[in-house]
Design a protein around this motif. Structure first.
Motif, PDB file in Angstrom:
ATOM      1  N   TRP A  90       0.896  -0.918   0.269  1.00 47.79           N
ATOM      2  CA  TRP A  90      -0.510  -0.489   0.219  1.00 47.79           C
ATOM      3  C   TRP A  90       1.090   1.229   0.005  1.00 47.79           C
ATOM      4  CZ3 TRP A  90      -0.445   3.554   4.209  1.00 47.79           C
ATOM      5  CH2 TRP A  90      -1.274   5.004   3.841  1.00 47.79           C
ATOM      6  N   SER A  93       2.447   1.425  -3.584  1.00 46.74           N
ATOM      7  CA  SER A  93       1.174   1.878  -4.549  1.00 46.74           C
ATOM      8  C   SER A  93      -0.012   3.115  -4.437  1.00 46.74           C
ATOM      9  CB  SER A  93      -0.035   0.649  -4.482  1.00 46.74           C
ATOM     10  OG  SER A  93      -0.933   0.324  -3.682  1.00 46.74           O
ATOM     11  N   ASP A  94       0.935   3.600  -3.122  1.00 48.63           N
ATOM     12  CA  ASP A  94      -0.709   4.743  -2.749  1.00 48.63           C
ATOM     13  C   ASP A  94      -0.028   6.226  -1.969  1.00 48.63           C
ATOM     14  OD1 ASP A  94      -2.580   2.889  -3.155  1.00 48.63           O
ATOM     15  OD2 ASP A  94      -4.577   3.595  -1.423  1.00 48.63           O
ATOM     16  N   ARG A  98       1.625   7.178  -6.511  1.00 52.54           N
ATOM     17  CA  ARG A  98       0.943   8.351  -6.862  1.00 52.54           C
ATOM     18  C   ARG A  98       0.909   9.536  -6.020  1.00 52.54           C
ATOM     19  NH1 ARG A  98      -4.963   6.242  -5.012  1.00 52.54           N
ATOM     20  NH2 ARG A  98      -5.392   8.228  -6.727  1.00 52.54           N
TER      21      ARG A  98
END
Length: 148
Positions: A90, A93-94, A98
């Motif tokens: 996480w 990816s997050d 991002r």
């Protein structure tokens, strides 16, 4: 008689100096307690502030370095915590991929090992007011709850 006066003067000076020493000793103890609390607060805030700064700088290595190997993450006040392995994915990816950031972060200590960060969170394609609850142990973040 002169010895009696000398004795009384000595006794008075001795009492005055002792009393002054006690006041200073108490003040030193108060300062030590305050300094200890400040050091504890700084230790608690350090990884959280470092995370926010690393996110702003988009420094993936420094972001990862703020987390314990057993760190967990969840969405919502009652959301189920991810496993440490899921949390690592996480973060990648997050947060890292991002380019997650917190604008105008305001950090508050709410307990001996919890810090709340408020501000404006944004990442690619997403923005929301931040209300993050971090748990810190041994100088590393052990949990991150995103309380939206």
């Amino acid at each position: 008689m002169p010895y009696y006066k000398l004795f009384l003067i000595s006794l008075f000076i001795s009492s005055a100096l002792t009393a002054c020493g006690q006041v200073n000793s108490n003040k030193i103890n108060e300062n030590n307690i305050l300094n200890s609390k400040q050091m504890q607060d700084e230790t608690l805030l350090k990884p959280v502030k470092a995370l926010i700064e690393a996110m702003e700088a988009e420094n993936a290595e420094l972001i990862r370095a703020q987390f314990s190997e057993k760190a967990t993450q969840a969405y919502g006040a009652d959301g189920k915590m991810k496993t440490p392995e899921e949390t690592k994915k996480w973060i990648e990816s997050d947060i890292i991929s991002r380019q997650g950031k917190v604008a105008n972060p305001q950090c508050s200590i709410i307990s001996e090992n919890e810090v709340v960060v408020k501000g404006q969170y944004s990442s690619q394609g997403y923005t929301n007011p931040a209300n993050f609850l971090f748990t810190v142990e041994n100088g590393l973040i052990t949990s991150w709850r995103m309380r939206y």
